[in-house]
Design a protein around this motif. Sequence first.
Motif, PDB file in Angstrom:
ATOM      1  N   ILE A  96     -45.524   3.761 -37.595  1.00  0.00           N
ATOM      2  CA  ILE A  96     -45.096   2.927 -38.718  1.00  0.00           C
ATOM      3  C   ILE A  96     -45.677   3.513 -40.003  1.00  0.00           C
ATOM      4  O   ILE A  96     -46.891   3.669 -40.123  1.00  0.00           O
ATOM      5  CB  ILE A  96     -45.577   1.466 -38.533  1.00  0.00           C
ATOM      6  N   ASN A  97     -44.805   3.828 -40.931  1.00  0.00           N
ATOM      7  CA  ASN A  97     -45.210   4.408 -42.217  1.00  0.00           C
ATOM      8  C   ASN A  97     -46.228   5.545 -42.026  1.00  0.00           C
ATOM      9  O   ASN A  97     -47.289   5.562 -42.663  1.00  0.00           O
ATOM     10  CB  ASN A  97     -45.796   3.310 -43.115  1.00  0.00           C
ATOM     11  N   PRO A  98     -45.907   6.510 -41.163  1.00  0.00           N
ATOM     12  CA  PRO A  98     -46.920   7.503 -40.759  1.00  0.00           C
ATOM     13  C   PRO A  98     -47.373   8.410 -41.901  1.00  0.00           C
ATOM     14  O   PRO A  98     -48.500   8.904 -41.878  1.00  0.00           O
ATOM     15  CB  PRO A  98     -46.205   8.322 -39.676  1.00  0.00           C
ATOM     16  N   ARG A  99     -46.512   8.631 -42.873  1.00  0.00           N
ATOM     17  CA  ARG A  99     -46.880   9.523 -43.959  1.00  0.00           C
ATOM     18  C   ARG A  99     -47.213   8.754 -45.243  1.00  0.00           C
ATOM     19  O   ARG A  99     -47.306   9.330 -46.315  1.00  0.00           O
ATOM     20  CB  ARG A  99     -45.746  10.529 -44.193  1.00  0.00           C
ATOM     21  N   GLU A 118     -45.474   6.807 -47.015  1.00  0.00           N
ATOM     22  CA  GLU A 118     -44.447   6.865 -48.068  1.00  0.00           C
ATOM     23  C   GLU A 118     -44.003   5.485 -48.525  1.00  0.00           C
ATOM     24  O   GLU A 118     -43.468   5.321 -49.609  1.00  0.00           O
ATOM     25  CB  GLU A 118     -43.223   7.653 -47.549  1.00  0.00           C
ATOM     26  N   GLU A 119     -44.192   4.466 -47.663  1.00  0.00           N
ATOM     27  CA  GLU A 119     -43.767   3.115 -48.037  1.00  0.00           C
ATOM     28  C   GLU A 119     -44.937   2.361 -48.649  1.00  0.00           C
ATOM     29  O   GLU A 119     -45.942   2.127 -47.990  1.00  0.00           O
ATOM     30  CB  GLU A 119     -43.250   2.359 -46.810  1.00  0.00           C
ATOM     31  N   LYS A 120     -44.757   2.014 -49.902  1.00  0.00           N
ATOM     32  CA  LYS A 120     -45.788   1.296 -50.631  1.00  0.00           C
ATOM     33  C   LYS A 120     -45.967  -0.080 -49.987  1.00  0.00           C
ATOM     34  O   LYS A 120     -45.025  -0.660 -49.477  1.00  0.00           O
ATOM     35  CB  LYS A 120     -45.312   1.146 -52.086  1.00  0.00           C
ATOM     36  N   GLU A 149     -49.494   2.376 -39.139  1.00  0.00           N
ATOM     37  CA  GLU A 149     -49.885   1.869 -37.815  1.00  0.00           C
ATOM     38  C   GLU A 149     -49.191   2.673 -36.725  1.00  0.00           C
ATOM     39  O   GLU A 149     -48.151   3.297 -36.955  1.00  0.00           O
ATOM     40  CB  GLU A 149     -49.455   0.402 -37.647  1.00  0.00           C
ATOM     41  N   ILE A 150     -49.787   2.614 -35.544  1.00  0.00           N
ATOM     42  CA  ILE A 150     -49.117   3.104 -34.338  1.00  0.00           C
ATOM     43  C   ILE A 150     -49.195   1.985 -33.323  1.00  0.00           C
ATOM     44  O   ILE A 150     -50.238   1.340 -33.177  1.00  0.00           O
ATOM     45  CB  ILE A 150     -49.814   4.358 -33.784  1.00  0.00           C
TER      46      ILE A 150
END
Length: 811
Positions: A152-155, A157-159, A164-165
């Motif tokens: 989840i949002n690994p890089r 990029e989503e503010k 999470e994994i």
Amino acid sequence: MKKYLLFLSLVISTAMLAQNNPESDTSWKHIYRAEATKINDLVDTKLDVKFDYSKSYMYGKEWLTVHPHFYPTDSLTLDAKGMNINEVALYSNGKKTPLKYDYDSMFLRITLNKTYKANENYTVYIDYVSKPDEWKERGSAAITGAKGLYFINPRGEEKDKPTEIWTQGETEHNSVWMPTIDKPNQKTTEQISMTVPDKYVTLSNGLLITQKKNADDTRTDTWKMDLPHSPYLFFMGVGEYSIIKDSYKGKDVAYYVEKQYAPVARGIFGHTPEMIKFYSETLGIDFPWPKYDQIVGRDYVSGAMENTTATLHADNAYQNARQLKDGNDWEDVIAHELFHQWFGDLVTTESWSNITVNESFADFSETIWNEHEYGQDKGDEKNYDDMQTYLNSNSDNLPLVRFHYADKEDVFDAVSYPKGGRILNMLRHYLGNDAFYASLHKYLTDNKFKNGEAQQLRLAFEAVTGQDLNWYWNEWYYGTGEPVLDISYVYDDAAHNVKVIVQQKQKQQIFKMPVNIDIYNGANKTRHQVWMQNPVDTFTFGYTTKPDLINFDADKVLLCRKTDHKTADNFKAQWKYAPLYVDRREALQYFADNKMVDDLSLGLNDKYYGIRSFTLDELRDIPEALTNTDILKTIERIAQNDEHNRTKSRAIAILAETKDAKYKYIFDKSINDSSYTVAGAALEGLGNLDSANAYTLAKKYSADAKGDLADAVNEIMIAHGSEDDYDMIAKAYDELPLGQSKIQSTMSFCDYLSKLNDIQKIKEGVDKIVAFRNSIPQQYRKFTDAPINAALQKVADAKGADMQAYINNSK
Ligand SMILES: [Zn+2]
């Protein structure tokens, strides 16, 4: 697993429509879905994994210990989905000997170095790369994904979204991230070492045994589960979490939540230790695992999942302190997943066909938790509501034990959950609590750390009760449908008797069932147990004075559809004398359907808030009731004093609808109530009285608005909002949780967009709606596209050809 609740009704109708579509492929009806053949048995799984956030890959090393089940074999086939396999070797005394293998991105077929005999352990070593985002397989109505491992949002990029994994194994998705025999009839002990950035915490099954800091700002956490469980129950979670600790009998019970929810974590999950105690004592089997953790995952693909000792919840579990004032919306889910630790995790269904031995129990556990914690009325209400969910699902053609299905994901439906839960509840009433729970104790004890099917359950019940119960299993576990009853009464005052005539009108089997009939003269009642078992049964009872009420299915547990030919006087007696929640509710429903307003209003004084709420909902639909001064006085009292916020807010909402200024004092007082539902109803009231001021008020209260208050704010903002409010309104729309209520809000949002002049804003709003429409899982879209597109069309109609073209291009 608990389904994605917000889409529950859609889930069910979708699944059923698919079944009933004559054009769809029905070849599955001829495929018998047997338990998986066991050639090799898993013994132990040891994993060493590292995550690559930049590629959403996981690098894994696995030591899998296995032995042949019975027949000697020289090969091992593993499920391993979409991986790169780097190395396969036999592992013995610390030495690796390469093994031949064949891999087709579904199955890893390994040729062993020799033929192994039953119970002769061997260990294979596999070095692999898991690439979940590149794996394409359909999910289900219950689980909208099949990736197994989710970054989840690994890089980053989503503010505003944490990184999470988490993993989701059920049904057979964990084999995307670990080679295994991915079948529920396998059980294995487990050890997982996870190397993660040092700022994150980890969670897995069993106990955290070591934590080791590495030189590169990472840390390796090792979790060990030394009791065997099924591969689909394996779990990994990684992220920045606060860990709130409770305990039960010296075992850790913890809640993993995002930092801002740490202060309310106990408000959400705090009943857990008490639930563990209740279920342990009820089943006579103490919580069987070394600890119990619960974690909340962003963008989770279902409602919740009962990974052994590490339950994962969707972020709908998050509620702030004000939301919790209206009751904990997630408590039933918490109970459900916890009960799975016995039914599902300790004893696991042998195959997806028998999922009832997992899910029906978890569903049933919600009823008994409510009954235990909040009293019989609440438990009965839960049972009633769940029965309606099943009856409204149009699933009469599906058996509980399902040997034929198009896809294994299809079994997570209204039959396995609410119907199965009601079947267990009927059995509890028929056999009595003691016999029922003694039977569950036997089933769990005989099959612990192994698998079960519906027949093992039957044998446990038969052993404990000494009764043959084939008939019950044949009807309810292997048969379809439910009784559709017509119940009529023929009184003969001369002969001093009454005939109760019960017709079974369903197309399926005729049901044999014991039924209690209570005969009332005033408050005095006599109970008779009868067996219905024929297409038409006639039961004759003598009397000296004509009874006031004959109450068929007096315990109100029978899963059926019924037309009960009682008179108004019978229902009045039922309201007065029959004790149960459903007795009272049925009487009030009759009064409502027949506009018997005075009788209906008696429900406003019921001892149980659920009945008071039901009565308010029914009165709201009867205009003449709301001109009745006495009734309004009672509603005014409830609006001020009811101890239950949801009941109170319903009363306030009715007063709001009257647009009578004399209730302003209630709205003024309630607008600052800590409950969102109470404040929301009050805002509606104030808005109705003074629409010019409503806008200012809505703006004021928009800063902290959720639930009903958010709805009221949005309604007013959208109705009165100007071009300048666009950012706030658009943000409110964005933040609505996925679900049916967002579809409703889409209509209002389109009305608002239609009023704007700034084409850029309108287009941006349209983009948001299109993104929402397209984010809805494919299987629901045939239901959700039409209303959303109709709302968009209103914007096009208001704004002309350019906007029409823009919307047409938004696919
Ligand atoms: Zn479940």
